[in-house]
Design a protein around this motif. Structure first.
Motif, short mmCIF file in Angstrom:
data_model
loop_
_atom_site.label_atom_id
_atom_site.label_comp_id
_atom_site.label_asym_id
_atom_site.label_seq_id
_atom_site.Cartn_x
_atom_site.Cartn_y
_atom_site.Cartn_z
N ALA A 114 0.82 -1.22 0.00
CA ALA A 114 0.00 0.00 0.00
C ALA A 114 0.86 1.27 0.00
N PRO A 115 1.90 1.36 0.84
CA PRO A 115 2.73 2.57 0.81
C PRO A 115 3.46 2.75 -0.52
N ILE A 116 3.83 1.63 -1.14
CA ILE A 116 4.52 1.70 -2.43
C ILE A 116 3.58 2.22 -3.51
N LEU A 117 2.35 1.71 -3.52
CA LEU A 117 1.36 2.20 -4.47
C LEU A 117 1.11 3.69 -4.27
N ALA A 118 1.03 4.11 -3.02
CA ALA A 118 0.81 5.53 -2.73
C ALA A 118 1.94 6.39 -3.27
N THR A 119 3.17 5.96 -3.03
CA THR A 119 4.34 6.69 -3.50
C THR A 119 4.36 6.82 -5.02
N ASN A 120 3.83 5.78 -5.68
CA ASN A 120 3.86 5.75 -7.15
C ASN A 120 2.56 6.26 -7.78
N GLY A 121 1.79 7.03 -7.03
CA GLY A 121 0.63 7.69 -7.61
C GLY A 121 -0.71 7.06 -7.31
N GLY A 122 -0.73 5.96 -6.56
CA GLY A 122 -1.99 5.31 -6.20
C GLY A 122 -2.11 3.92 -6.79
N GLY A 123 -2.06 3.85 -8.11
CA GLY A 123 -2.07 2.55 -8.76
C GLY A 123 -3.32 1.74 -8.47
N ALA A 124 -3.12 0.42 -8.41
CA ALA A 124 -4.28 -0.46 -8.23
C ALA A 124 -3.89 -1.74 -7.53
N LEU A 125 -4.91 -2.31 -6.90
CA LEU A 125 -4.80 -3.58 -6.19
C LEU A 125 -5.90 -4.48 -6.76
N LEU A 126 -5.53 -5.65 -7.26
CA LEU A 126 -6.50 -6.60 -7.82
C LEU A 126 -6.44 -7.87 -7.00
#
Length: 234
Positions: A114-126
């Motif tokens: 989750a913190p990595i996705l946040a750092t990279n703009g949000g992204g997605a989780l499937l």
């Protein structure tokens, strides 16, 4: 979310649905794909980076997060299944084993990335779930319970990750033609078709995808006068 130029990590990527995800991600132009498996030597797909990743082992999850700090899409696919009912002698052991991978593994991965996705703009989780997130007829009792728990986790993560603009997609489907259900009779959809529908839904910005006709029928039946998860001859 757009797949083209995305950086993805797929758990359980050495076969079945996970392997189909890596192939379709490549076809859609993903920039990099980390392919997680307990034994990285089992990753044979060209064009991906094999990662040692057992989602029941926190140290391996931490190592994967340290390695894959550029991830914009996490696909929680790793799962185990075993037939049998809750009244079987070994049902507690079976349930714990499946919850450890199918629920706690998904939870650990989501927390780590989750913190990595946040750092990279949000992204997605499937999150790869199942038709048995909603129904349990005793054939795959503990597996169904683990997928129900994972569905609840997914719904909560959708709210918790919304402030960081992370899309959370729940993938539900009935039997897929993989090793997990090879011994079970009944119609099965190809992993390739399931994955294409899942990624179409992801790119469309959806929260949920019902990836085959049977799943769509069951979801609709949950609101019927006598829901499909209840014995129909009672």
């Amino acid at each position: 979310m757009k797949i083209n130029n995305a950086v993805a990590l797929v758990t359980g990527a050495n076969r079945g649905i996970g392997l189909a995800f890596t192939r379709e991600l490549l076809a859609r132009g993903a920039r990099k794909i980390y392919a997680g498996a307990r034994d990285p030597s089992t990753i044979k797909q060209p064009g991906v980076q094999a990662v040692r990743l057992d989602v029941t082992k926190p140290a391996e999850i931490a190592a994967a997060a340290a390695l894959a700090g550029d991830v914009t899409l996490l696909i929680n696919n790793a799962g185990v299944g075993q037939t049998g009912g809750f009244l079987a002698p070994d049902s507690e052991e079976v349930a714990r084993r499946q919850l450890e991978t199918n629920y706690f593994g998904m939870l650990r991965m989501s927390k780590a990335f989750a913190p990595i996705l946040a750092t990279n703009g949000g992204g997605a989780l499937l999150n790869v779930l199942s038709i048995v997130s909603w129904v349990n007829a005793g054939q795959l009792s503990a597996y169904a319970a683990s997928k129900s728990a994972a569905w609840s986790l997914t719904n909560s993560l959708r709210f918790e990750l919304a402030p960081q603009k992370t899309q959370v997609l729940a993938l539900h489907m009935a039997f897929v033609d993989t090793d997990l259900v090879r011994a079970i009779e009944g119609p099965k959809t190809s992993a390739e078709d399931i994955v294409k529908r899942a990624l179409d839904a992801l790119e469309a910005g959806l929260d949920e995808v019902l990836a085959d006709e049977r799943t769509q029928q069951v979801k609709q039946g949950l609101t019927a006068a006598r829901p499909s998860y209840l014995p129909q001859n009672a």
